[in-house]
Scaffold this motif. Structure first.
Motif, mmCIF file in Angstrom:
data_model
loop_
_atom_site.group_PDB
_atom_site.id
_atom_site.type_symbol
_atom_site.label_atom_id
_atom_site.label_comp_id
_atom_site.label_asym_id
_atom_site.label_seq_id
_atom_site.Cartn_x
_atom_site.Cartn_y
_atom_site.Cartn_z
ATOM 1 N N PRO A 27 0.852 -1.200 0.000
ATOM 2 C CA PRO A 27 0.000 0.000 0.000
ATOM 3 C C PRO A 27 0.886 1.247 0.000
ATOM 4 C CG PRO A 27 -0.736 -1.575 1.656
ATOM 5 C CD PRO A 27 0.574 -2.079 1.125
ATOM 6 N N THR A 28 0.487 2.239 -0.785
ATOM 7 C CA THR A 28 1.318 3.424 -0.981
ATOM 8 C C THR A 28 0.791 4.613 -0.189
ATOM 9 O OG1 THR A 28 1.893 2.680 -3.202
ATOM 10 C CG2 THR A 28 2.232 5.016 -2.729
ATOM 11 N N ILE A 29 1.743 5.353 0.394
ATOM 12 C CA ILE A 29 1.411 6.598 1.084
ATOM 13 C C ILE A 29 2.238 7.713 0.446
ATOM 14 C CG2 ILE A 29 1.320 7.865 3.265
ATOM 15 C CD1 ILE A 29 1.297 5.155 4.719
ATOM 16 N N LEU A 30 1.551 8.740 -0.040
ATOM 17 C CA LEU A 30 2.193 9.931 -0.581
ATOM 18 C C LEU A 30 2.313 10.922 0.576
ATOM 19 C CD1 LEU A 30 3.175 11.492 -3.137
ATOM 20 C CD2 LEU A 30 0.807 12.298 -3.369
ATOM 21 N N LEU A 31 3.543 11.284 0.932
ATOM 22 C CA LEU A 31 3.807 12.158 2.071
ATOM 23 C C LEU A 31 4.036 13.584 1.572
ATOM 24 C CD1 LEU A 31 6.436 9.782 3.733
ATOM 25 C CD2 LEU A 31 4.039 10.032 4.406
ATOM 26 N N LEU A 32 3.154 14.508 1.957
ATOM 27 C CA LEU A 32 3.266 15.892 1.510
ATOM 28 C C LEU A 32 3.705 16.767 2.687
ATOM 29 C CD1 LEU A 32 0.104 16.141 -0.762
ATOM 30 C CD2 LEU A 32 2.471 15.636 -1.414
ATOM 31 N N HIS A 33 4.846 17.414 2.524
ATOM 32 C CA HIS A 33 5.480 18.161 3.611
ATOM 33 C C HIS A 33 4.834 19.505 3.893
ATOM 34 C CE1 HIS A 33 7.555 21.056 0.978
ATOM 35 N NE2 HIS A 33 7.808 20.049 0.159
ATOM 36 N N GLY A 34 5.270 20.113 4.977
ATOM 37 C CA GLY A 34 4.785 21.423 5.397
ATOM 38 C C GLY A 34 5.694 22.550 4.965
ATOM 39 N N PHE A 35 5.453 23.710 5.514
ATOM 40 C CA PHE A 35 6.229 24.917 5.214
ATOM 41 C C PHE A 35 7.083 25.241 6.428
ATOM 42 C CE2 PHE A 35 6.798 29.498 5.388
ATOM 43 C CZ PHE A 35 7.246 29.774 4.119
ATOM 44 N N PRO A 36 8.293 25.608 6.283
ATOM 45 C CA PRO A 36 9.130 25.765 5.100
ATOM 46 C C PRO A 36 10.078 24.589 4.946
ATOM 47 C CG PRO A 36 10.156 26.959 6.873
ATOM 48 C CD PRO A 36 8.964 26.207 7.446
ATOM 49 N N THR A 37 9.578 23.399 4.851
ATOM 50 C CA THR A 37 10.421 22.206 4.835
ATOM 51 C C THR A 37 10.453 21.561 3.456
ATOM 52 O OG1 THR A 37 8.611 20.775 5.536
ATOM 53 C CG2 THR A 37 9.896 21.792 7.281
ATOM 54 N N ALA A 38 10.777 20.285 3.448
ATOM 55 C CA ALA A 38 10.828 19.484 2.225
ATOM 56 C C ALA A 38 10.525 18.049 2.644
ATOM 57 C CB ALA A 38 12.206 19.596 1.579
ATOM 58 N N GLY A 39 10.572 17.138 1.696
ATOM 59 C CA GLY A 39 10.355 15.729 2.013
ATOM 60 C C GLY A 39 11.333 15.213 3.060
ATOM 61 N N HIS A 40 12.416 15.942 3.239
ATOM 62 C CA HIS A 40 13.421 15.596 4.252
ATOM 63 C C HIS A 40 12.798 15.505 5.647
ATOM 64 C CE1 HIS A 40 16.826 16.607 7.016
ATOM 65 N NE2 HIS A 40 17.392 15.668 6.278
ATOM 66 N N MET A 41 11.695 16.217 5.876
ATOM 67 C CA MET A 41 11.064 16.196 7.193
ATOM 68 C C MET A 41 10.574 14.787 7.562
ATOM 69 S SD MET A 41 7.272 17.961 6.844
ATOM 70 C CE MET A 41 6.715 17.403 8.448
ATOM 71 N N PHE A 42 10.429 13.899 6.572
ATOM 72 C CA PHE A 42 9.961 12.543 6.826
ATOM 73 C C PHE A 42 11.112 11.549 6.973
ATOM 74 C CE2 PHE A 42 6.442 14.536 4.381
ATOM 75 C CZ PHE A 42 5.484 14.516 5.386
ATOM 76 N N ARG A 43 12.347 12.031 7.085
ATOM 77 C CA ARG A 43 13.540 11.176 7.112
ATOM 78 C C ARG A 43 13.502 10.130 8.217
ATOM 79 N NH1 ARG A 43 14.418 15.930 9.189
ATOM 80 N NH2 ARG A 43 15.487 16.200 11.172
ATOM 81 N N ASP A 44 12.878 10.421 9.356
ATOM 82 C CA ASP A 44 12.806 9.440 10.447
ATOM 83 C C ASP A 44 11.585 8.540 10.320
ATOM 84 O OD1 ASP A 44 15.143 10.455 11.634
ATOM 85 O OD2 ASP A 44 14.010 11.974 12.731
ATOM 86 N N LEU A 45 10.528 9.039 9.733
ATOM 87 C CA LEU A 45 9.295 8.267 9.570
ATOM 88 C C LEU A 45 9.427 7.198 8.484
ATOM 89 C CD1 LEU A 45 6.260 7.900 10.265
ATOM 90 C CD2 LEU A 45 5.779 9.598 8.487
ATOM 91 N N ILE A 46 10.029 7.549 7.370
ATOM 92 C CA ILE A 46 10.107 6.639 6.222
ATOM 93 C C ILE A 46 10.734 5.292 6.584
ATOM 94 C CG2 ILE A 46 11.172 6.300 3.945
ATOM 95 C CD1 ILE A 46 10.590 9.282 3.398
ATOM 96 N N PRO A 47 11.899 5.249 7.207
ATOM 97 C CA PRO A 47 12.488 3.936 7.513
ATOM 98 C C PRO A 47 11.632 3.093 8.471
ATOM 99 C CG PRO A 47 14.147 5.661 7.699
ATOM 100 C CD PRO A 47 12.811 6.341 7.535
ATOM 101 N N GLN A 48 10.865 3.744 9.327
ATOM 102 C CA GLN A 48 10.036 3.012 10.279
ATOM 103 C C GLN A 48 8.832 2.342 9.621
ATOM 104 O OE1 GLN A 48 9.153 5.078 13.981
ATOM 105 N NE2 GLN A 48 10.888 6.445 13.589
ATOM 106 N N LEU A 49 8.362 2.899 8.515
ATOM 107 C CA LEU A 49 7.172 2.361 7.844
ATOM 108 C C LEU A 49 7.472 1.590 6.566
ATOM 109 C CD1 LEU A 49 4.768 5.440 8.182
ATOM 110 C CD2 LEU A 49 4.890 3.416 9.645
ATOM 111 N N ALA A 50 8.732 1.627 6.128
ATOM 112 C CA ALA A 50 9.086 1.107 4.801
ATOM 113 C C ALA A 50 8.931 -0.400 4.644
ATOM 114 C CB ALA A 50 10.508 1.530 4.436
ATOM 115 N N GLU A 51 8.857 -1.148 5.712
ATOM 116 C CA GLU A 51 8.659 -2.595 5.564
ATOM 117 C C GLU A 51 7.211 -2.918 5.213
ATOM 118 O OE1 GLU A 51 10.230 -4.959 8.732
ATOM 119 O OE2 GLU A 51 12.118 -3.851 8.749
ATOM 120 N N ARG A 52 6.275 -2.044 5.609
ATOM 121 C CA ARG A 52 4.853 -2.321 5.402
ATOM 122 C C ARG A 52 4.219 -1.496 4.291
ATOM 123 N NH1 ARG A 52 1.771 -1.301 10.421
ATOM 124 N NH2 ARG A 52 0.100 -2.158 9.184
#
Length: 130
Positions: A27-52
């Protein structure tokens, strides 16, 4: 922990940088970041969810490592940014996905077409963190 890849694709003349991890058939999740950040803000979340999940975190136009078109050629409105992200989803082949939004990214799902005559129907489901 899943491996995160970094890519940039052309979306109608705008280079959109994104991070991606997880199995393509998950299942795919498109992560849309906030201001004034970038997709980098999800750097800790992505590895935790990437197996599922398959996780895709683009940098919105004008942010992070995505292109920053001049204001004379691109009007930075939520509608236009949503159009770019909608096309981005088409370009990378997203058909069915949930959308995780944060801050500045919150209005964008309302502008993303769920289906259009030009493409196969797609399903997007906004998800909210409680």
């Amino acid at each position: 922990m899943g491996t995160v890849t970094f890519q940039k694709v052309d979306v109608d003349g705008i280079g959109v940088f994104y991070r991606e991890a997880g199995p393509e058939d998950a299942p795919t999740i498109l992560l849309l970041h906030g201001f004034p950040t970038a997709g980098h803000m999800f750097r800790d979340l992505i590895p935790q969810l990437a197996e599922r999940f398959r996780l895709v975190a683009p940098d919105l136009p004008g942010f992070g490592q995505s292109d920053m078109p001049a204001r004379s050629v691109f009007t930075y409105t939520f509608e236009n940014i949503a159009n770019v992200i909608d096309r981005f989803a088409e370009v990378i082949g997203l058909r069915r996905f949930a959308i995780y939004v944060f801050d500045y990214g919150a209005p964008l799902p309302f502008g993303i077409r769920i289906s259009s005559p030009q493409s196969s129907p797609r399903t997007a489901t906004p998800v909210r963190k409680d």
